[in-house]
Design a protein around this motif. Structure first.
Motif, PDB file in Angstrom:
ATOM      1  N   ASN A 217     -36.678  -0.657  -9.310  1.00 28.53           N
ATOM      2  CA  ASN A 217     -35.557  -1.375  -8.696  1.00 28.53           C
ATOM      3  C   ASN A 217     -35.134  -0.752  -7.365  1.00 28.53           C
ATOM      4  O   ASN A 217     -33.945  -0.548  -7.103  1.00 28.53           O
ATOM      5  CB  ASN A 217     -34.366  -1.414  -9.660  1.00 28.53           C
ATOM      6  CG  ASN A 217     -33.347  -2.475  -9.284  1.00 28.53           C
ATOM      7  OD1 ASN A 217     -33.708  -3.536  -8.770  1.00 28.53           O
ATOM      8  ND2 ASN A 217     -32.081  -2.196  -9.514  1.00 28.53           N
ATOM      9  N   MET A 218     -36.095  -0.491  -6.511  1.00 30.65           N
ATOM     10  CA  MET A 218     -35.810   0.187  -5.241  1.00 30.65           C
ATOM     11  C   MET A 218     -35.108  -0.748  -4.261  1.00 30.65           C
ATOM     12  O   MET A 218     -35.484  -1.909  -4.087  1.00 30.65           O
ATOM     13  CB  MET A 218     -37.101   0.730  -4.630  1.00 30.65           C
ATOM     14  CG  MET A 218     -37.716   1.841  -5.457  1.00 30.65           C
ATOM     15  SD  MET A 218     -39.276   2.406  -4.765  1.00 30.65           S
ATOM     16  CE  MET A 218     -38.718   3.136  -3.239  1.00 30.65           C
ATOM     17  N   GLU A 219     -34.075  -0.224  -3.619  1.00 32.70           N
ATOM     18  CA  GLU A 219     -33.260  -0.986  -2.668  1.00 32.70           C
ATOM     19  C   GLU A 219     -33.061  -0.146  -1.406  1.00 32.70           C
ATOM     20  O   GLU A 219     -33.019   1.085  -1.450  1.00 32.70           O
ATOM     21  CB  GLU A 219     -31.878  -1.288  -3.264  1.00 32.70           C
ATOM     22  CG  GLU A 219     -31.906  -1.909  -4.656  1.00 32.70           C
ATOM     23  CD  GLU A 219     -31.730  -3.412  -4.609  1.00 32.70           C
ATOM     24  OE1 GLU A 219     -31.317  -3.909  -3.551  1.00 32.70           O
ATOM     25  OE2 GLU A 219     -32.008  -4.076  -5.621  1.00 32.70           O
ATOM     26  N   LYS A 220     -32.938  -0.833  -0.275  1.00 41.26           N
ATOM     27  CA  LYS A 220     -32.587  -0.161   0.957  1.00 41.26           C
ATOM     28  C   LYS A 220     -31.852  -1.138   1.859  1.00 41.26           C
ATOM     29  O   LYS A 220     -32.329  -2.243   2.138  1.00 41.26           O
ATOM     30  CB  LYS A 220     -33.829   0.374   1.684  1.00 41.26           C
ATOM     31  CG  LYS A 220     -33.496   1.105   2.983  1.00 41.26           C
ATOM     32  CD  LYS A 220     -32.602   2.328   2.752  1.00 41.26           C
ATOM     33  CE  LYS A 220     -32.238   3.033   4.042  1.00 41.26           C
ATOM     34  NZ  LYS A 220     -31.345   4.181   3.804  1.00 41.26           N
ATOM     35  N   THR A 221     -30.672  -0.719   2.325  1.00 43.06           N
ATOM     36  CA  THR A 221     -29.860  -1.532   3.219  1.00 43.06           C
ATOM     37  C   THR A 221     -29.597  -0.749   4.495  1.00 43.06           C
ATOM     38  O   THR A 221     -29.229   0.428   4.451  1.00 43.06           O
ATOM     39  CB  THR A 221     -28.518  -1.905   2.560  1.00 43.06           C
ATOM     40  OG1 THR A 221     -28.778  -2.633   1.357  1.00 43.06           O
ATOM     41  CG2 THR A 221     -27.670  -2.758   3.495  1.00 43.06           C
ATOM     42  N   TYR A 222     -29.780  -1.407   5.648  1.00 43.08           N
ATOM     43  CA  TYR A 222     -29.475  -0.801   6.937  1.00 43.08           C
ATOM     44  C   TYR A 222     -28.244  -1.479   7.528  1.00 43.08           C
ATOM     45  O   TYR A 222     -28.147  -2.716   7.511  1.00 43.08           O
ATOM     46  CB  TYR A 222     -30.642  -0.966   7.908  1.00 43.08           C
ATOM     47  CG  TYR A 222     -31.850  -0.106   7.578  1.00 43.08           C
ATOM     48  CD1 TYR A 222     -31.822   1.271   7.769  1.00 43.08           C
ATOM     49  CD2 TYR A 222     -33.026  -0.686   7.103  1.00 43.08           C
ATOM     50  CE1 TYR A 222     -32.924   2.053   7.483  1.00 43.08           C
ATOM     51  CE2 TYR A 222     -34.140   0.086   6.817  1.00 43.08           C
ATOM     52  CZ  TYR A 222     -34.087   1.449   7.004  1.00 43.08           C
ATOM     53  OH  TYR A 222     -35.179   2.229   6.725  1.00 43.08           O
ATOM     54  N   PRO A 223     -27.293  -0.704   8.058  1.00 43.65           N
ATOM     55  CA  PRO A 223     -26.107  -1.294   8.684  1.00 43.65           C
ATOM     56  C   PRO A 223     -26.491  -2.261   9.799  1.00 43.65           C
ATOM     57  O   PRO A 223     -27.335  -1.951  10.642  1.00 43.65           O
ATOM     58  CB  PRO A 223     -25.358  -0.073   9.243  1.00 43.65           C
ATOM     59  CG  PRO A 223     -25.833   1.086   8.411  1.00 43.65           C
ATOM     60  CD  PRO A 223     -27.256   0.781   8.087  1.00 43.65           C
ATOM     61  N   GLY A 224     -25.881  -3.407   9.792  1.00 49.33           N
ATOM     62  CA  GLY A 224     -26.151  -4.404  10.818  1.00 49.33           C
ATOM     63  C   GLY A 224     -27.415  -5.203  10.608  1.00 49.33           C
ATOM     64  O   GLY A 224     -27.682  -6.174  11.329  1.00 49.33           O
ATOM     65  N   VAL A 225     -28.217  -4.806   9.631  1.00 47.76           N
ATOM     66  CA  VAL A 225     -29.476  -5.512   9.343  1.00 47.76           C
ATOM     67  C   VAL A 225     -29.429  -6.180   7.982  1.00 47.76           C
ATOM     68  O   VAL A 225     -29.873  -7.304   7.799  1.00 47.76           O
ATOM     69  CB  VAL A 225     -30.677  -4.537   9.398  1.00 47.76           C
ATOM     70  CG1 VAL A 225     -31.969  -5.249   8.998  1.00 47.76           C
ATOM     71  CG2 VAL A 225     -30.804  -3.937  10.788  1.00 47.76           C
ATOM     72  N   GLY A 226     -28.860  -5.463   7.025  1.00 49.33           N
ATOM     73  CA  GLY A 226     -28.811  -5.979   5.662  1.00 49.33           C
ATOM     74  C   GLY A 226     -29.878  -5.341   4.799  1.00 49.33           C
ATOM     75  O   GLY A 226     -30.447  -4.308   5.139  1.00 49.33           O
TER      76      GLY A 226
END
Length: 238
Positions: free
Chosen positions: A6-15
């Motif tokens: 269940n790997m997740e990655k969010t970047y600010p301004g990108v989503g």
């Protein structure tokens, strides 16, 4: 074994760049990670290497990356070397940092990748292709069990790519597990044991070499179908 949960990655301004990515890789398998630019291939490999954080979990034989650094080698065209070091100095540094680093193999790989003349030149002054080859030489000399390769063909001409494929198939020693993110589907087709296709940050498809070989179709054809590629799309713009 590699286990991604269940790997997740969010970047600010990108989503969200990665969303619920879950898969496992048995020891000794060569896994290809395919997908268009911007779908998260590099982010996935960096997350797997423990270079960046994020949601979910990545385990190597039940341990997170920070608990088994010697077992993981992340190879990128961007390079992890120090720009002010020469390739020879970089090899000496790695030899002091990683107990299993094979200096003899590193020297042979520098010659194989035609970096012998550049071995005393500062790494920061090398061409992009030379930097990529230096990174590969260092990574394959680390003695790591898990190799994560991000676009290994970057900056290579057609002959260098062919030589690299020969090295890849003949040079693995102890059942290393490889995860390779690449755009070069046709050249890598005979190397992969399995591929996963990323789309919109998640896994769109996952199939083995046996599946595309038994189908009688190429990996490129299956990739195009899975991604919904329309070969006649260009006609709309003529």
């Amino acid at each position: 074994m590699i286990e991604a949960k269940n790997m997740e990655k969010t970047y600010p301004g990108v989503g969200k760049v990665l969303t619920g990515v879950t898969f496992s890789v048995p020891d000794g398998q060569i896994l290809g990670v395919l997908g268009r630019n911007g779908v998260g291939k590099t982010t996935l490999l960096k997350r797997m290497a423990g270079i960046i954080g994020g949601g979910g979990e990545i385990l190597y034989d039940g341990k997170p990356p920070e608990k088994c650094r010697e077992e993981i080698a992340y190879l990128s065209g961007d390079g992890t070397f120090f720009p002010e070091m020469t390739p020879l100095e970089y090899g000496e540094f790695l030899g002091g940092f990683y107990p299993r680093f094979d200096r003899e193999r590193f020297a042979k790989l520098l010659d194989f990748f035609e970096l012998g003349l550049a071995s005393r030149q500062r790494a920061g002054t090398l061409s992009k292709g030379q930097k990529t080859r230096l990174e590969l030489a260092a990574g394959f000399s680390r003695g790591a069990k898990y190799l994560l390769l991000d676009e290994p063909f970057s900056g290579k001409d057609v002959f260098s790519r062919k030589d690299f494929l020969k090295l890849l198939t003949a040079g693995l020693r102890n059942g290393e597990t490889l995860v390779i993110a690449t755009h070069d589907i046709e050249e890598m087709e005979n190397i992969f044991d399995r591929v996963i296709l990323l789309q919109y940050g998640g896994i769109k498809a996952d199939f083995t070499a046996e599946e595309w070989q038994e189908s009688g179709r190429s990996l490129a054809d299956l990739y195009a179908d899975a991604m919904g590629y329309d070969p006649g799309r260009y006609r709309k713009y003529l």
